[in-house]
Design a protein around this motif. Structure first.
Motif, PDB file in Angstrom:
ATOM      1  N   CYS A  46      25.225  44.967  36.270  1.00  0.00           N
ATOM      2  CA  CYS A  46      26.115  44.582  35.169  1.00  0.00           C
ATOM      3  C   CYS A  46      27.344  45.473  35.146  1.00  0.00           C
ATOM      4  O   CYS A  46      27.227  46.697  35.132  1.00  0.00           O
ATOM      5  N   CYS A  98      27.446  40.037  36.115  1.00  0.00           N
ATOM      6  CA  CYS A  98      26.280  40.635  36.781  1.00  0.00           C
ATOM      7  C   CYS A  98      26.578  40.423  38.259  1.00  0.00           C
ATOM      8  O   CYS A  98      26.347  39.341  38.805  1.00  0.00           O
ATOM      9  N   ARG A 107      24.410  34.802  39.523  1.00  0.00           N
ATOM     10  CA  ARG A 107      25.050  36.106  39.676  1.00  0.00           C
ATOM     11  C   ARG A 107      26.455  35.947  40.209  1.00  0.00           C
ATOM     12  O   ARG A 107      26.787  34.983  40.900  1.00  0.00           O
ATOM     13  N   TRP A 157      24.196  44.664  28.844  1.00  0.00           N
ATOM     14  CA  TRP A 157      23.343  44.634  30.043  1.00  0.00           C
ATOM     15  C   TRP A 157      21.882  44.555  29.637  1.00  0.00           C
ATOM     16  O   TRP A 157      21.072  43.900  30.303  1.00  0.00           O
TER      17      TRP A 157
END
Lengths: 491, 492
Positions: free
Chosen positions: B397, B39, B127, B156
């Motif tokens: 994603c 991500c 992330r 995702w």
């Protein structure tokens, strides 16, 4: 019919299990309908009705109730509610009296029809008084119709924009059906949604990479091959050659796919460099040897969509030249085209084509790819899709019912039995309170007591959904290569 | 056989069309393609403040995909033939890699020679870190790695639902703690109303299960089936609901009989909580006159375990909630709790299930706090925003190739588009580690081999057609639970 392990009794919102106890005593009919409510400020005034046949064939026809399913549901709901609320007897009666088939009638507007917002699209009612509770039990599943309706509608809105620009800059609509390619497979929430959304797009277009949609159209709408694609690169097949061998990667693609069009993503490192120095210089001759049927389609995939496109076209014009079409707009040589598949939505596609035409470029130079904006970036509120009860019969008496929340007039629902007619001015309108004349009703019975009553093909649906001034473009499967049509629509 | 053949058929069609043509595009003598999923971080313009940051993501849902679509025998000669024919029509050309698939059929009995390593399900990871890697295990099948990209990237969705659901849990936890001093019933404060608002039955199952990673209240029955089949729990069910009305069960009585409807329903469910939608005609009148006066006696006799839950369903969410609380507060005087916030008597509560998303949720709980109402009074329902109003772009994603072996040599590969630094991808073989200070770090270019950062947190979950590691839903919930450090951070 869905696979044996799909339990219809578990395919509803939990609270609906408890509704059979909540209706007034003596209720013998619950009649409900579905619409895409009108909403002030919404850019979408009309919708494409599509997808009901899929739901009917997959989940609703035939015997959907079995003793095993009743037992499974009973056990489950006992634990889920931490008490016994499940209407075991009610479901067993369906099994005994109707062989497990649903005593329901659904009437709907024919698939593919374009209907203004705020009109009834389908109605649902029980056909056996014992099963008044069944009508709204299936609401959850039927309201999912919002999805194929919304995808088909958005897809058609794209088509209107593309048609406008194509007509304005080329004088015709050749190849319109191939101008928006479905890139959305990876960006949807599941395989089933990919299939349904992918098929909905194919109501309006013929190009897709979402294979699931093609198969769905085959299985549920009788179309052997509803969508086409072309060989194309992805970043991994370019970058795997290494940073300083982008030219070799590009050349490999030209070699491997020499007899038809090929799309090559060109922004792995520097899109402008790739266009100017690789396509426009090192591989220029290789590009120029290709024909209209085997054109190179360059794909940018980053940066501002409009600006990047314009700059790419400027560079390509510099390297390859261009000509003027009959409307006086610039066209790249027929062996060269562009596909812009990043950041495309209704707004950006219109902006891009405006900017292109401002710079004198014809819309025929570019094809678009769209992923999430086509298949995922939508929801039930996009077209305000709702299912509401409008009529009941209690103790033999019929009554029009509705909701009318004081703090939101837009949530008001229709009353009574409904029908859809074309009025004297030629517009579709809904007649409430059972006042409609049966012979004028455009709603058709599509499902009754477990049986499918209509079978629409994608061909009919496409015809119903075509754009107003559109001549039906022949989409047959045994003519000469469709590849050329995919890119520039010239026969 | 029918079920098996459907699954087999699906596998060959599970990818975007253009992927079918990629086996011809890699450099000659490529014997391995290695890709990863993350991500991506988004280095945003500092002048644009995003309301919700989503700095971390919950990793969930890969196991479903592995079990349902990738494990075991995924091809037969008939399916290869059928795919060949479909693609021939679809491309109007013979591009399908028949030879490649026949090789897999013969050598591996149709099992996929790929290896997938992943972070444990339920893990909460910042992330920009690798979450799973995919590589081909047979030199002839280098093309297979990205063949499975399309299906794997659909992870995702469960990741995003679980992440967005958890961020809402943090908001609820903060305000519940601040206004009541504890976190009782936190897991029932956000109920899944999303079944009708998703795009398909399958999505409903996946999305609802992802919400149940963080909460226990759901009306999307499909999610429980997914959990049972693909994860398993020690308890009989992972999610619960209560009897509740819908508009049809009120309006079917007729406009002048709303009170009769309310009375009938409340009497049907005397010993469990019952939620009754009260805005069919006039929510404020319903609260003041019907609940507050006509039926007051019936409500006051209900126990704390079986409250009436009043459900508004229209109008501006915050304004409506505050006005409903105010009206109910007049009729059913609240008490002050240990934190000084008002709590309605235990036999009456409110559920707001219209227009609830992460932003309005924040607005409503903040508004309630300002008006001195404890969050004990309320629970929320969320539908479209919980399960549908999400895209792959929310958490960026992405699946990218980072390493290939060509002519026996390993090469670190990446993309780095000049016009978008956010789209740059990682290089080489990747691993995930914890630093001394407990942070997560992704090592690129095979540096994880050096063992400076200890063990790789990515575990092999799938190899050559077999699932080699599974997680129960209890593991997932455990990994995803709110940490004390997070709660402390929320309160300051």
């Amino acid at each position: 019919m869905e696979a044996a392990d799909f339990n219809f009794l578990l395919a509803t919102d939990s609270y609906k299990i408890t509704h059979y106890k909540q209706y007034p005593p003596g209720v013998s009919k619950v009649y409900s309908y579905f619409e895409c409510r009108r909403k002030k400020g919404s850019p979408f005034n009309e919708v494409v009705f599509f997808g009901l046949q899929y739901l009917l064939k997959k989940y609703l026809t035939g015997p959907v109730v079995t003793e095993e399913k009743i037992q499974e549901a009973k056990l489950f709901y006992q634990m889920h509610f931490r008490q016994a609320v499940f209407d075991e007897e009610g479901w067993r009666k369906i099994l005994e009296k109707h062989d497990g088939r649903l005593p329901i009638r659904i009437k709907a507007v024919p698939e593919g029809r374009i209907v203004p917002r705020g009109n009834v699209l389908f109605t649902v009612e029980n056909t056996d008084p014992s099963f008044y509770w069944l009508t709204n039990y299936i609401e959850t599943m039927l309201v999912q119709m919002w999805y194929p309706i919304t995808v088909a509608t958005i897809s058609r809105e794209f088509k209107k924009i593309l048609a406008k620009h194509l007509k304005a800059t080329t004088g015709s609509l050749e190849g319109l059906d191939f101008r928006l390619h479905d890139f959305g497979y990876r960006g949807v929430s599941s395989q089933e949604s990919a299939a349904l959304g992918g098929a909905a797009h194919l109501v309006n277009f013929c190009s897709t990479d979402t294979v699931a949609g093609v198969l769905m159209a085959q299985r549920y709408y009788g179309c052997p091959m509803a969508g086409f694609s072309i060989p194309a690169a992805e970043h991994s097949t370019i970058i795997s050659w290494g940073r300083n061998r982008e030219k070799d990667a590009f050349e490999r693609l030209l070699d491997q796919f020499s007899s038809g069009p090929v799309a090559v993503v060109s922004d792995s490192y520097n899109i402008f460099n790739a266009c100017k120095h690789i396509w426009g210089d090192k591989l220029k001759e290789r590009v120029m040897e290709r024909s209209e049927d085997s054109c190179l389609v360059i794909r940018p995939d980053s940066g501002d969509p409009a600006e990047t496109l314009i700059e790419v076209m400027r560079i390509l014009e510099e390297c390859f030249g261009c000509s003027l079409n009959s409307m006086g707009f610039k066209v790249l040589p027929s062996y060269l085209r562009i596909i812009q598949g990043d950041g495309i939505d209704l707004r950006s596609v219109n902006q891009i084509l405006e900017k292109l035409s401002d710079k004198g470029w014809s819309a025929e130079n570019v094809v678009f790819g769209c992923g999430s904006a086509l298949l995922q970036k939508l929801n039930r509120d996009t077209l305000s899709c709702a299912f509401k009860c409008s009529y009941v019969e209690t103790n033999g008496k019929g009554m029009d019912v509705y909701k009318q929340p004081v703090t939101d007039p837009s949530k008001r629902s229709k009353r009574g039995r409904l029908s859809l007619r074309r009025n004297s001015a030629g517009f579709l309108e809904t007649v409430e309170s059972g006042a409609g004349k049966p012979e004028e009703d455009l709603l058709v019975t599509v499902f009754e007591n477990g049986c499918l009553m209509q079978n629409y093909t994608l061909e009919e649906i496409r015809k119903n959904a075509r754009l107003q001034d559109d001549e039906p473009t022949p989409i047959s499967h045994n003519q000469e290569p469709l590849n050329q049509r995919i890119i520039n629509g010239v026969h | 056989f029918h079920r098996l053949s459907r699954r087999l058929h699906q596998c060959l069609q599970l990818r975007g069309s253009y992927l079918v043509t990629h086996y011809k595009q890699y450099p000659p003598n490529t014997s391995k393609v290695y890709s990863y999923f993350e991500c991506r971080e988004r280095r945003t313009d500092p002048t644009k403040t995003r309301k919700v940051k989503y700095d971390q993501t919950v990793f969930y849902g890969l196991q479903y995909i592995l079990h349902k679509y990738l494990k075991g025998k995924v091809v037969t000669p008939e399916k290869i033939q059928e795919a060949k024919e479909v693609y021939k029509e679809h491309f109007q050309d013979d591009v399908f890699n028949t030879k490649g698939w026949n090789y897999i059929l013969e050598k591996y009995n149709g099992h996929l020679p790929i290896e997938i390593k992943a972070v444990p399900e339920g893990s909460v990871i910042p992330r920009g870190n690798v979450l799973f890697t995919v590589e081909s295990t047979d030199p002839e099948c280098y093309w297979l790695t990205n063949w499975v990209e399309t299906i794997l990237v659909q992870s995702w969705y469960p990741i995003t639902v679980a992440t967005n659901s958890r961020e809402q849990k943090k908001i609820l936890a903060k305000y519940l703690l601040e206004t009541s001093g504890n976190l009782e019933k936190l897991e029932y404060k956000l109920h899944d109303f999303g079944y009708r608002g998703v795009s398909s039955q399958e999505t409903a199952g996946i999305g609802a299960s992802a919400h149940l990673v963080n909460f226990k209240g759901t009306d999307t029955v499909a999610g429980i089936g997914v959990i049972k089949k693909y994860y398993g729990t020690k308890d009989p069910v992972p999610g619960f609901s209560v009897p509740a009305a819908e508009h049809s069960t009120i309006t079917a009585w007729g406009k002048d009989h709303e009170k009769d409807a309310f009375e009938h329903i409340i009497k049907q469910f005397p010993n469990v909580p019952v939620s009754i939608v009260s805005d069919s005609y006039d929510i404020y009148n319903a609260c003041e006159k019907i609940w507050g006066e006509d039926l007051r006696g019936l409500i006051e006799t209900r126990s704390a375990d079986a409250p009436l839950v009043v459900r508004p369903d229209s109008g501006n969410p915050l304004d409506t909630v505050l006005k409903v609380l105010e009206i109910l507060g007049k009729k059913f005087p609240p008490k002050e709790n240990s934190k000084g916030f008002k709590v309605l008597p235990p036999y009456i509560r409110v559920i707001q299930g219209d227009g609830v998303d992460i932003n309005t949720l924040q607005e409503i709980v903040e508004g309630m706090k300002q008006h001195r109402w404890s969050i004990e009074n309320i629970s929320f329902g969320s539908g479209g925003a919980l399960l549908q109003k999400l895209t792959r772009d929310l958490l960026n994603c992405s699946f990218k190739c980072s390493y290939v072996v060509t002519n026996g040599l390993g090469v670190n590969v990446f993309k780095d588009p000049v016009a978008d630094p956010n789209k740059r991808s990682k290089k080489g073989r990747l691993s995930l580690h914890r630093t001394q200070s407990g942070d997560f770090v992704t090592l690129e270019e095979g540096k994880g081999d050096l063992e400076e950062y200890g063990e790789d947190l990515l575990h092999t979950v799938f190899r050559n057609g077999k699932i080699v590691k599974t997680y129960t839903f209890d593991d997932v919930r455990d990994n995803a639970k709110l940490k004390d450090s997070e709660l402390e951070e929320l309160l300051h």
